[in-house]
Design a protein around this motif. Sequence first.
Motif, PDB file in Angstrom:
ATOM      1  N   PRO A   1       0.821  -1.210   0.000  1.00  0.00           N
ATOM      2  CA  PRO A   1       0.000   0.000   0.000  1.00  0.00           C
ATOM      3  C   PRO A   1       0.856   1.262   0.000  1.00  0.00           C
ATOM      4  O   PRO A   1       2.014   1.242   0.412  1.00  0.00           O
TER       5      PRO A   1
ATOM      6  N   GLY B   1      -8.450   0.555   8.856  1.00  0.00           N
ATOM      7  CA  GLY B   1      -8.678   0.954   7.473  1.00  0.00           C
ATOM      8  C   GLY B   1      -9.744   2.019   7.340  1.00  0.00           C
ATOM      9  O   GLY B   1      -9.599   2.969   6.560  1.00  0.00           O
TER      10      GLY B   1
ATOM     11  N   GLU C   1      -5.389   2.319   4.175  1.00  0.00           N
ATOM     12  CA  GLU C   1      -4.891   0.987   3.867  1.00  0.00           C
ATOM     13  C   GLU C   1      -3.575   0.675   4.573  1.00  0.00           C
ATOM     14  O   GLU C   1      -3.365  -0.457   5.026  1.00  0.00           O
TER      15      GLU C   1
ATOM     16  N   LEU D   1      -9.246  -8.167   4.361  1.00  0.00           N
ATOM     17  CA  LEU D   1      -8.457  -7.328   3.456  1.00  0.00           C
ATOM     18  C   LEU D   1      -8.485  -7.773   2.000  1.00  0.00           C
ATOM     19  O   LEU D   1      -8.209  -6.963   1.106  1.00  0.00           O
TER      20      LEU D   1
END
Length: 200
Positions: free
Chosen positions: A2, A80, A85, A123
Amino acid sequence: MPTIEHSALILMLWGAVGYLFGSIPFGIIVTRMMGLGNLRDIGSGNIGTTNVLRTGSKKAAFLTLILDGAKGAIAALVAGALAGEDAAQIAGLLAFVGHCFPVWLGFRGGKGVATFLGLMLALAWPAGIACCLCWLTTAAIARISSLSALIAAASSTFWIVIFGYGHVFFLGVALTILVFLRHHENIRRLRAGTEPRIGK
């Protein structure tokens, strides 16, 4: 991987939150609340679902499975939703670490399989479902919990790529390595042909 959006301090704070979530020993809590004794004195002494099943209570084992999976998922989803993220992945990874090495149990925790699966579902849910199916299929055929966990973990990065969740690839690799490290004794018994089967 990320995009890193937050400072190291913020990510450390979310990591601490994840660790605290992950280190809740639901296996011990559930067995004590149900009057099943001290889980540390049963079977392998592990705090995870497989050892809870050795108490003879499928209900306790199921509750432990759900709660251990949920704590990793909740840590990642909350991070999140509130931060992004990068925080989600840090919180998720540290939730796994917290389950395996909880500070209030002398860093002697579980092997992280349920927490790993919960994180995958949170996720990268298609990859998570595929990992769960790998676990169930292997368990149905071989009747060995550790082998099921190892195959599910080993397949995770493949599913992550196939379903287009490349941003969690390195997290998947890290979790897979940790699952294998936590199962080093099981791997030794698998090689020797002495690993117990589910229900034994």
